[in-house]
Structure formats: structure tokens, C-alpha cells
Design a protein around this motif. Structure first.
Motif: not given
Lengths: 255, 477
Positions: A144-163, A176-178
Motif C-alpha cells: 500500500t503506497g509502495f512505489s513501483g520499484g518497492e512493490k517489485k522488490r517486495n515480491e522478491i522479498l517474499q520469494m526469498a522468504v518462501l524459497e 525498474l531502474d538499473i
């Protein structure tokens, strides 16, 4: 690990997948590329079990199980993870609680004990480093209220947690920027193991400089029209998709 | 998605059992004689009988209000019994003498009346049909000068307090249902917190309707003297019955200078079946008066009743007084709720804060109705209202009726409103992360209600969690 055979799927009256076949073995990373509207996201959503798509034919076998018979949460428990192209906002639910619940649901399904909030913080401290995110992120409402980049990183965070065993990244690189791209790619690369696999859906070759795929497939008109190694991505970058889109199917002879 | 919602929506009412017990129930019908009979049964002093009779005569001249956004078949006031009590041989010396069947009822409801098993730090007054059957932790409270007992006992033991404060916030002439309650009210709870005392534990009343075809008309009066503090909880359930039962309660709160009263409700009266048969008509008047620097805070979680019609309000009488209203109202099947609050700003620099969360599912209709009124002398009054609705499915409704009236141009009044729908995409996202559909809906709804749940005392937050099948993140632990 994953065998998709002649898959057809519709949304509403519109047929999107038109006989897609794909085999992914453990340890492999497959890139799926293709023009807009070719069915890339649909394929990702169908593998995850989105109820908005109707599978009208074909099959998906995952580790010997009929994936299409499984509820989305059962697929998640079995290790299928989708990083969403457009991550969904859940107002009022903190990221930490959401992540812990998801983590525990997957553990429960494997008969492992749940992790309490304190221990989970330890788990998180390590995972946050992977995506270079601040702990403050955990207290914010999910996306909620995340920037586009934050949202994508949050997805990767979830992936890292759930393995997950099978990670599907649906255009995770778009917008995403570089620097963010590098973080996302690092997150994926850290998960690479001989017993895991990934499907990376992308528009651009750029991401594949960071996540080097074993196979590249071109999806057009709802089926895979060309497959190759990582060099195919470079060829696509140079030539575009037009030369492939006209072809009825892989290997078919054009007039 | 629909299966998830159906499951959440179709859960059985867990408290619908009846207790088979001998009751002393007076015949249906309402007249001056009924009022006299109730008063006589309770051995009341003359002032109270007079007050009841005035209320009854006034009620006879009033007509039932039909402005709420609810519809129901007319109530036959002569077909209801106005008094029912479990039959006991003699007055109870202690809780241990309580009829085991009644004790069992409260055990089943999860409300322990044995003090040794009590929830730590919560004193309970248990009201069964028309009478209070027991109050716990009385002696402990007495040490602090706190009076917590049934209304009937308060009339006998502390008539001067009753005479002084009864009707001082909700006069018997206030409205149709308040007048009816004033005439026939049977029992309820009374709380008095002396000057400067912080009540050492949460006080709680648990209302249970058991008998068929009776109305429940309880009356609660809470007086917090200067500088006092109390947190009070109210819970309610009733058996499943195919006929409608009327519950017309009145709650009055007096918060004298610098006092704080926090009043929390988890209302789970039987809501009727899927077709809308049966269920409680919950027509309730709740109001507090806050004097200088005093604060009254209402928190309600309304999940039950066929019809809910209630507006816990605060009269901000003294300067710098604060009024708060936090509400979650859930309607399902054919439930109807018309609920909200009134904040009446009279004193200077008075503040009010309203957060209302309405959740509509099935064919439920949910209305928020709120009034913010700033009187001419209320210099510097401040109100903030937030009113959010969530729709689950396509057959329900959410309505908002705000009434704002400012007679002092220094007032600052804000109103924000939103309506959202639980999306298939939200549920799918959570399922993809391993949550069941039901868990997903719970998580989304609990996130939506977070601002209200965090206002609930922990014991109640847990009950609300059970009630909505909701994981309570953020508000507990």
C-alpha cells in the motif's frame, strides 16, 4: 519438474493460450519472451491458478502431480511461486504479518512447526539484506503506497522468504531502474540451486544479462514459436519479434 | 472467490443453543399494570415506579420511528412478555449457589463465572433474560470504592445515585424505544467509580436472552466521578429462534470533570437465518455526557442481530471534552444495520473522532448514520469522521448518511468516506502465497478493520477475532 502440454486457456470469450507446451527441469532457468498480448502473463497466471482464466485443454504436470487439479494455495505449498507483474495492495495488513503468515502456511503444509514473531524477525533480517530493504518496510501495509520499484522488490522479498522450488517472475523487470534491476536479479540468482527452477517472463533482453537463462522461448499467438539458448535473447533484441510472429508454429515451413 | 466468501458468510451461529430452565415469565402484554408488576417484583422505591409510569404514559403518546434505513414487519408490543427470570428458591448468597444450568450456559459461551477460573483482570456481571445472575470480583472492587453490581441491586443499595443519575443523559422522553425501556426495563449493570480512582480491572457485562417471546430491556448506568477511569465491556448472544425478539436497551454514561470512560461492545445477538427468519431487533439508545476535560470513547463490533438500530453518542458538554466512536458493523444474509453516532459539541475546544467500518455481505444492508453538531458556544470545536464501507459479493448494500451542522464558524469538521470491494485479485494474491481462501478474506477484512480493533481491550479483541474468524494483526501482541 514442470511439463506443460498443449495448454489452451481463455479469459471471457477470448482464447489466449493456443496449445502451449513447455518442459522445465530442476536446476533450469527459462526465459519467456514475446510481443505484447502474446499470452506470457496468462501462462504465468494459469500456472499459479488464477480463477479468472479458464483452462480449456491440455495439461500441466508438476513433480508428477496434476497441477490444474490443485487450488492456488496447494500449488503455493508445493513450492510454486508467482512474482506478480502488478503486486496487489492489502491495506491495514502489515508486511511483517503477511510474510509471517505466508511463511507459516507453507511450513504447516510441510508438517513443520510455525515460527513465532520473534524468531521470524531473525529470518527476516537476513532476507531483507538480499533485497536491500529497510526493516521499516515490514511495518507498512502490504504494497500500500509502495512505489513501483518497492512493490517489485517486495515480491522478491517474499520469494526469498518462501524459497520456492519453481519461481515464476512475471515482468518483474518492467519499470525498474538499473539498481533495482540488479537487486531483483541478485535475489533470483541467490535462489538458484540444482533442485530449483525459474521461469522468467520478460519483454526485454536487459534482465537476462543479470539472470542468465538456460533456455529462451518466444511466445506468440498463445504458443511457443521458437526456442533456443541464451543467444536467442540477443537475436531478438537485434531483430525484434516480427520475423517470428507470422509463423504458425515452431518448425513449420513458411511460404 | 465466491466459495471463500460463501464459507465465511455461511458459518453457523455458535451461540444458538437454549438453556432448559424454569423461568418466571409474566404473560405477554403491556399496560400500566405491567409496569407496576415489574416494579413490584423488583421491590422498587416509589420514585422509580413514578419514573417508570411517567415514561410509560409518554411512550403511549409516541409513535415508532421509521426514519432508519431498515424494514421489518410491525412489532406487536402486546405479544411480547416484558419480564422473565430464571426461577430461584432464595436470593443467592454467592456465585457458587448459582443454578448449575445457568453456570453451564455461561461456560458454553466462554464467560466463566467461577472466580478462580476468571480471565485475569476482568470482572463480569452476567445478565440472563431480565435479571442479573451474578457479578464477579465484587469484593475486590469494593476495596477501591468501585461499585459494580446489577441495576436492581444498585436501586436497593444506592438509591441516591440512581435517583441522581438515571435519565440524566437519556431522559425517559428521549425517543420511542428509550421511553419503552424506561417503563419496563428489568435489569442491567450499574457502575460507579469514585473520584480520582482508576478502576483496577476491566468491567464486563454479558447479556444473554434465553426465554422465547420475551423482550430484553436492560439499562446500564455508568458514572465516573471526577478524574476517574474505567474500561467497560459488553457482550451479547441469544438462542436461535424463528420469531423476532426485541432488545431495546439504554446505556447512559456520565463522565464528570477529567474522567475517562471507555465502553466496548461485541454484539453477537442471533441474526436470523439465511432467509431472514428470526433474529433479534436490536434497537438501542447509548449516550454519554462528557464534562470538562472528560473523555468518552465508544468502540463497537456489531456482527449479530437481524436489525441493528443504534447510535452511541457523546454530548460534549464541558470545555475540552473528547468523544470517540470506533465501529465495525458486519451485515450478512438479510441483516440490516443502521448505526453510527452523534457528537454534540457544546463546550469550547471539544473534540470528536469517528471511525466507522461497514462490511456488507450476502444480501445485507449496512447504513452509517452520523450527526456532528456544533452549538454556538463551542468555540474551536474539532471533528474528524472517517467512514469506510467494504462490499463482499454483489447483492449487498452500503449507505452513508452524514448530518453536519456547525453553528460556530471556528469549528473544523472533516468527513472522509470510501467504498471498496473485496477483489478476486486480492484473494488470489494471498492464496498464491499459501493462504486458504477463508484465511485470505479474514486477513483482508481484518486489515480493513484494523483501526477499530486496535481500540478494543485485548480480551475483547480476541473475542472479536473469533467472531469474525479474523486474524488480528497489529492490535494484539
Amino acid at each position: 519438474m514442470l511439463t506443460i502440454t498443449n495448454l489452451t486457456a481463455t479469459v471471457g470469450d477470448k482464447q489466449i493460450l493456443n496449445g502451449t507446451s513447455l518442459t522445465v527441469r530442476a536446476g533450469e532457468v527459462h526465459a519467456i519472451m514475446g510481443p505484447n498480448g502474446s499470452g506470457k502473463s496468462t501462462l504465468a497466471q494459469v500456472i499459479a491458478g488464477h480463477p479468472g482464466y479458464e483452462v480449456t485443454g491440455g495439461s500441466i504436470s508438476y513433480e508428477g502431480q496434476d497441477l490444474l487439479e490443485m487450488e492456488p494455495e496447494e500449488r503455493a505449498h508445493a513450492g510454486v511461486f508467482l512474482a506478480f507483474q502488478y503486486p496487489i495492495e492489502i491495506p491495514g495488513v502489515s508486511n511483517a504479518y503477511f510474510l509471517r503468515t505466508a511463511y507459516n502456511e507453507v511450513r504447516k503444509s510441510r508438517g513443520e512447526p510455525e515460527v513465532d514473531p520473534m524468531d521470524f524477525l531473525d529470518v527476516m533480517a537476513e532476507k531483507l539484506k538480499v533485497v536491500e530493504m529497510d526493516e521499516a518496510m515490514l511495518q507498512r501495509s502490504v504494497n500500500t503506497g509502495f512505489s513501483g520499484g518497492e512493490k517489485k522488490r517486495n515480491e522478491i522479498l517474499q520469494m526469498a522468504v518462501l524459497e520456492p522450488k519453481l519461481a515464476i517472475l512475471d515482468e518483474t523487470d518492467s519499470g525498474l531502474d538499473i539498481d533495482a534491476l540488479r537487486i531483483v536479479a541478485d535475489g533470483v540468482n541467490k535462489l538458484r540451486r540444482p533442485d530449483r527452477a525459474a521461469i522468467v517472463v520478460t519483454h526485454y533482453q536487459r534482465l537476462l544479462n543479470y539472470i542468465v537463462p538456460d533456455f529462451v522461448h518466444v511466445l506468440a499467438g498463445g504458443r511457443i514459436v521458437k526456442s533456443g539458448g541464451k543467444e536467442l535473447a540477443l537475436e531478438l533484441e537485434a531483430k525484434g519479434y516480427d520475423w517470428l510472429v507470422g509463423e504458425p508454429a515452431t518448425g513449420a515451413v513458411t511460404a | 472467490m465466491s466459495s471463500a466468501i460463501d464459507a465465511l458468510v455461511a458459518r453457523e451461529y455458535q451461540y444458538g443453543f437454549t438453556t432448559d430452565i424454569e423461568s418466571d415469565t409474566i404473560p405477554p402484554g403491556l399496560s400500566e399494570d405491567t409496569v407496576r408488576l415489574i416494579s413490584a417484583k423488583k421491590e422498587e422505591p416509589a420514585f422509580l415506579l413514578e419514573w417508570r409510569l411517567k415514561a410509560f404514559r409518554r411512550w403511549q403518546q409516541m409513535t415508532e420511528p421509521h426514519w432508519p434505513n431498515v424494514s421489518y414487519t410491525p412489532i406487536d408490543y402486546q405479544a411480547t412478555s416484558y419480564y422473565s427470570s430464571p426461577r430461584t428458591k432464595k436470593p443467592l448468597g454467592s456465585l457458587d449457589e448459582l443454578d448449575p444450568k445457568i453456570k453451564e450456559t455461561y461456560d458454553k459461551l466462554g464467560i466463566p463465572l467461577h472466580e478462580q477460573k476468571l480471565l485475569a483482570g476482568v470482572a463480569v456481571d452476567a445478565v440472563f433474560d431480565s435479571v442479573s445472575v451474578g457479578t464477579t470480583y465484587k469484593e475486590e472492587l469494593k476495596k477501591h470504592g468501585v461499585i459494580f453490581c446489577s441495576f436492581g441491586e444498585a436501586v436497593r443499595e444506592h438509591p441516591e445515585l440512581i435517583e441522581r443519575y438515571l435519565g440524566s443523559v437519556v431522559p425517559y422522553s428521549d425517543n420511542f424505544f428509550a421511553a419503552l425501556n424506561s417503563a419496563v426495563f428489568s435489569d442491567g449493570s450499574f457502575v460507579y467509580i469514585p473520584k480520582g480512582v482508576r478502576c483496577p480491572m476491566e468491567l464486563s457485562t454479558y447479556f444473554r436472552i434465553n426465554a422465547a417471546d420475551t423482550g430484553q430491556f436492560e439499562r446500564t448506568l455508568i458514572v465516573a466521578d471526577e478524574g476517574a477511569y474505567v474500561s467497560y465491556l459488553e457482550g451479547c448472544t441469544a438462542p436461535k429462534r424463528s420469531t423476532n425478539q426485541l432488545h431495546a436497551a439504554v446505556v447512559e454514561i456520565v463522565a464528570l470533570d477529567r474522567a475517562t470512560v471507555k465502553y466496548s461492545t461485541v454484539q453477537n445477538w442471533y441474526a436470523g437465518d439465511e432467509e431472514g427468519r428470526g433474529g433479534i431487533y436490536n434497537f438501542v439508545t447509548k449516550r454519554g455526557k462528557a464534562m470538562t476535560d472528560a473523555k468518552i470513547s465508544w468502540t463497537q463490533v456489531e456482527t449479530g442481530s437481524a436489525i441493528t438500530w443504534k447510535y452511541p453518542s457523546v454530548i460534549l458538554q464541558g470545555d475540552n471534552a473528547t468523544g470517540e466512536f470506533y465501529s465495525v458493523a458486519v451485515v450478512n444474509n438479510r441483516q440490516q444495520a443502521d448505526t453510527g453516532t452523534k457528537m454534540i459539541h457544546i463546550g469550547r475546544n471539544t473534540k470528536s473522532n469517528i471511525v466507522s467500518k461497514g462490511i456488507s455481505a450476502g444480501k445485507g444492508q449496512n447504513s452509517y448514520r452520523g450527526q456532528v453538531k456544533v452549538l454556538p458556544k463551542a468555540e474551536g470545536a474539532r471533528n474528524y469522521t472517517q467512514c469506510d464501507s467494504m462490499l463482499i459479493g454483489n447483492a449487498c448494500g452500503a449507505h452513508t448518511f452524514p448530518y453536519i451542522e456547525a453553528q460556530n464558524n471556528t469549528a473544523i469538521i472533516e468527513h472522509e468516506a470510501s467504498t471498496s470491494k473485496i477483489g478476486e485479485d486480492q484473494i488470489f494474491y494471498l492464496k498464491q502465497r499459501g493462504l486458504s481462501a477463508e484465511h485470505a478474506v479474514s486477513m483482508i477484512v481484518s486489515g480493513f478493520c484494523r483501526e477499530v480493533f486496535k481500540e478494543l481491550p485485548m480480551e475483547f479483541a480476541l473475542e472479536a477475532q473469533q467472531l469474525l474468524g479474523i486474524s488480528l494483526e497489529g492490535s494484539v501482541g
